[in-house]
Design a protein around this motif. Structure first.
Motif, PDB file in Angstrom:
ATOM      1  N   VAL A 267       0.838  -1.201   0.000  1.00  0.00           N
ATOM      2  CA  VAL A 267       0.000   0.000   0.000  1.00  0.00           C
ATOM      3  C   VAL A 267       0.875   1.254   0.000  1.00  0.00           C
ATOM      4  CG1 VAL A 267      -1.669   1.315   1.348  1.00  0.00           C
ATOM      5  CG2 VAL A 267      -1.954  -1.154   1.088  1.00  0.00           C
ATOM      6  N   LEU A 268       1.892   1.264   0.851  1.00  0.00           N
ATOM      7  CA  LEU A 268       2.771   2.427   0.893  1.00  0.00           C
ATOM      8  C   LEU A 268       3.511   2.599  -0.430  1.00  0.00           C
ATOM      9  CD1 LEU A 268       4.256   2.109   4.496  1.00  0.00           C
ATOM     10  CD2 LEU A 268       2.480   3.669   3.701  1.00  0.00           C
ATOM     11  N   GLY A 269       3.922   1.477  -1.035  1.00  0.00           N
ATOM     12  CA  GLY A 269       4.590   1.575  -2.323  1.00  0.00           C
ATOM     13  C   GLY A 269       3.669   2.103  -3.405  1.00  0.00           C
ATOM     14  N   ALA A 270       2.415   1.630  -3.389  1.00  0.00           N
ATOM     15  CA  ALA A 270       1.447   2.120  -4.377  1.00  0.00           C
ATOM     16  C   ALA A 270       1.195   3.611  -4.199  1.00  0.00           C
ATOM     17  CB  ALA A 270       0.146   1.328  -4.257  1.00  0.00           C
ATOM     18  N   ILE A 271       1.079   4.045  -2.942  1.00  0.00           N
ATOM     19  CA  ILE A 271       0.867   5.477  -2.692  1.00  0.00           C
ATOM     20  C   ILE A 271       2.072   6.281  -3.167  1.00  0.00           C
ATOM     21  CG2 ILE A 271       0.625   7.200  -0.873  1.00  0.00           C
ATOM     22  CD1 ILE A 271      -1.017   5.168   0.703  1.00  0.00           C
ATOM     23  N   ALA A 272       3.278   5.749  -2.892  1.00  0.00           N
ATOM     24  CA  ALA A 272       4.475   6.473  -3.308  1.00  0.00           C
ATOM     25  C   ALA A 272       4.595   6.563  -4.820  1.00  0.00           C
ATOM     26  CB  ALA A 272       5.716   5.775  -2.727  1.00  0.00           C
ATOM     27  N   VAL A 273       4.156   5.495  -5.524  1.00  0.00           N
ATOM     28  CA  VAL A 273       4.285   5.498  -6.988  1.00  0.00           C
ATOM     29  C   VAL A 273       3.143   6.258  -7.645  1.00  0.00           C
ATOM     30  CG1 VAL A 273       4.310   4.016  -9.030  1.00  0.00           C
ATOM     31  CG2 VAL A 273       5.620   3.366  -7.003  1.00  0.00           C
ATOM     32  N   ALA A 278      -1.473  11.040  -9.382  1.00  0.00           N
ATOM     33  CA  ALA A 278      -2.886  11.242  -9.063  1.00  0.00           C
ATOM     34  C   ALA A 278      -3.130  12.661  -8.559  1.00  0.00           C
ATOM     35  CB  ALA A 278      -3.324  10.221  -8.012  1.00  0.00           C
ATOM     36  N   LEU A 279      -2.207  13.200  -7.766  1.00  0.00           N
ATOM     37  CA  LEU A 279      -2.351  14.564  -7.270  1.00  0.00           C
ATOM     38  C   LEU A 279      -2.319  15.573  -8.418  1.00  0.00           C
ATOM     39  CD1 LEU A 279      -2.580  16.442  -4.835  1.00  0.00           C
ATOM     40  CD2 LEU A 279      -0.070  16.426  -4.686  1.00  0.00           C
ATOM     41  N   VAL A 280      -1.403  15.371  -9.359  1.00  0.00           N
ATOM     42  CA  VAL A 280      -1.334  16.268 -10.520  1.00  0.00           C
ATOM     43  C   VAL A 280      -2.615  16.180 -11.340  1.00  0.00           C
ATOM     44  CG1 VAL A 280      -0.129  16.694 -12.700  1.00  0.00           C
ATOM     45  CG2 VAL A 280       1.175  16.192 -10.622  1.00  0.00           C
ATOM     46  N   ALA A 281      -3.128  14.943 -11.521  1.00  0.00           N
ATOM     47  CA  ALA A 281      -4.376  14.785 -12.287  1.00  0.00           C
ATOM     48  C   ALA A 281      -5.542  15.457 -11.584  1.00  0.00           C
ATOM     49  CB  ALA A 281      -4.666  13.298 -12.493  1.00  0.00           C
ATOM     50  N   LEU A 282      -5.590  15.368 -10.241  1.00  0.00           N
ATOM     51  CA  LEU A 282      -6.663  15.998  -9.487  1.00  0.00           C
ATOM     52  C   LEU A 282      -6.604  17.516  -9.606  1.00  0.00           C
ATOM     53  CD1 LEU A 282      -9.043  15.774  -7.523  1.00  0.00           C
ATOM     54  CD2 LEU A 282      -7.373  15.727  -5.636  1.00  0.00           C
ATOM     55  N   ILE A 283      -5.422  18.076  -9.509  1.00  0.00           N
ATOM     56  CA  ILE A 283      -5.275  19.531  -9.654  1.00  0.00           C
ATOM     57  C   ILE A 283      -5.690  19.972 -11.051  1.00  0.00           C
ATOM     58  CG2 ILE A 283      -3.603  21.422  -9.689  1.00  0.00           C
ATOM     59  CD1 ILE A 283      -2.063  19.956  -7.499  1.00  0.00           C
ATOM     60  N   GLY A 284      -5.273  19.178 -12.050  1.00  0.00           N
ATOM     61  CA  GLY A 284      -5.660  19.514 -13.421  1.00  0.00           C
ATOM     62  C   GLY A 284      -7.168  19.459 -13.619  1.00  0.00           C
ATOM     63  N   LEU A 285      -7.830  18.463 -12.995  1.00  0.00           N
ATOM     64  CA  LEU A 285      -9.278  18.351 -13.105  1.00  0.00           C
ATOM     65  C   LEU A 285      -9.967  19.540 -12.459  1.00  0.00           C
ATOM     66  CD1 LEU A 285     -11.779  16.702 -13.887  1.00  0.00           C
ATOM     67  CD2 LEU A 285     -11.569  15.509 -11.673  1.00  0.00           C
ATOM     68  N   LEU A 286      -9.495  19.949 -11.290  1.00  0.00           N
ATOM     69  CA  LEU A 286     -10.103  21.108 -10.629  1.00  0.00           C
ATOM     70  C   LEU A 286      -9.930  22.371 -11.450  1.00  0.00           C
ATOM     71  CD1 LEU A 286      -9.025  20.405  -6.918  1.00  0.00           C
ATOM     72  CD2 LEU A 286     -11.293  20.087  -7.951  1.00  0.00           C
ATOM     73  N   VAL A 287      -8.752  22.561 -12.023  1.00  0.00           N
ATOM     74  CA  VAL A 287      -8.522  23.751 -12.842  1.00  0.00           C
ATOM     75  C   VAL A 287      -9.414  23.726 -14.078  1.00  0.00           C
ATOM     76  CG1 VAL A 287      -6.816  24.952 -14.274  1.00  0.00           C
ATOM     77  CG2 VAL A 287      -6.180  24.082 -12.009  1.00  0.00           C
TER      78      VAL A 287
END
Length: 307
Positions: A267-273, A278-287
């Motif tokens: 789980v930690l590895g998946a979050i790290a990878v 996912a954070l960049v995609a979320l920011i792009g979606l909000l913008v």
């Protein structure tokens, strides 16, 4: 723990310096010396001094008596698992036990200590022992590990029939010596042709080289009979529990802990990878949604015209 490991390394380094290879004369006298049984305490007695049993809990073999296999050169290797904080102390105890025997009967030939993590340690200690003491020394080493809340996890004893090899080399040396004597007789002839003399001299040089190689090989085989290598490998692990470590309950608990660790690591590895993308995609979606809402709002001129 780091202070204990450092002090242990200093003590072991000084021990190795003191237990270096013995002079040639001292080695020869040691190989010819016979030790009286009264000089060596029984394994059970030495184990009692350390507060441990003469054999490990699983009953694994701790050695082979040299009288049971004459002419065989043995090589002992033991692997131990014990708490990380006790590895340095156990390694130091084993080095001190070898030093107590004296360089004529025990010499330290190698040492390693590696701190891989907060609770991960690997270490090694290598000896050369009087063959008559190897079995006893192994049992005493196991007892010291048990006292340190460790366990013997692997024991390997290999042997080479050095006596048979020495006999074969002696027979080969006798045959070559006879051949050398025959060549010398031929070379002593005064009417020997020059070409034949050159050929015989070449053969003589080759036989001399083979004799020298045979003497060196015989010396190595005798050395293997006079000094028994023994290696102790240490690795950090859990302390010995109050019940059988191979019991079903213990195995199930170990499997549960290992599975939980593997799941958490995944789980930690998946979050790290996947976390940063996912954070960049979320920011792009909000913008994109923000600009989309602005684009859909009617302009003031269009609102007036509709009125």
């Amino acid at each position: 723990m780091r202070w204990t490991s450092g002090s242990a390394l200093l003590v072991l380094a000084s021990t190795i310096a003191a237990c270096g290879p013995a002079p040639q004369g001292e080695r020869e006298s040691a190989s010819e010396q016979s030790y009286a049984p009264s000089e060596v305490r029984p394994p059970a007695e030495m184990a009692a001094d350390r507060g441990g049993a003469p054999t490990n809990a699983a009953g694994a073999p701790a050695g082979i008596a040299v009288t049971a296999s004459p002419g065989v050169a043995f090589n002992y290797r033991y692997a131990f698992s014990l708490p990380a904080a006790r590895v340095a102390a156990a390694q130091e105890d084993h080095a001190a036990a070898c030093e107590k025997l004296g360089i004529a009967r025990c010499r330290i030939t190698g040492m390693r200590y590696q701190l891989l993590g907060e609770d991960r340690v690997t270490a090694m200690l290598a000896f050369k022992l009087d063959p008559t003491l190897a079995r006893q020394f192994g049992k005493e080493g196991i007892a010291a590990i048990q006292k340190a809340e460790g366990t013997l996890i692997d024991a390997e004893i290999t042997g080479t029939d050095a006596g048979a090899e020495i006999s074969r080399l002696a027979a080969e040396r006798a045959r070559l010596t006879e051949e050398l004597a025959r060549i010398d007789r031929e070379l002593a002839r005064t009417n020997l042709p020059a070409s034949e003399r050159v050929e015989l001299q070449t053969q003589r040089a080759g036989i001399t080289q083979r004799l020298e190689a045979g003497r060196a090989a015989t010396g190595e085989q005798r050395e293997s009979l006079a000094n028994t290598p023994m290696t102790f490998d240490y690795r950090s692990g859990r302390a010995v529990r109050g019940f059988d470590a191979g019991a079903p309950l213990t195995s199930s608990l170990d499997l549960l802990a290992a599975s939980a660790q593997a799941t958490l690591a995944f789980v930690l590895g998946a979050i790290a990878v996947l976390g940063p993308p996912a954070l960049v995609a979320l920011i792009g979606l909000l913008v994109w949604r923000r600009f989309r809402q602005r684009a859909r709002r009617p302009k003031p001129a269009e609102t007036t015209a509709s009125d």
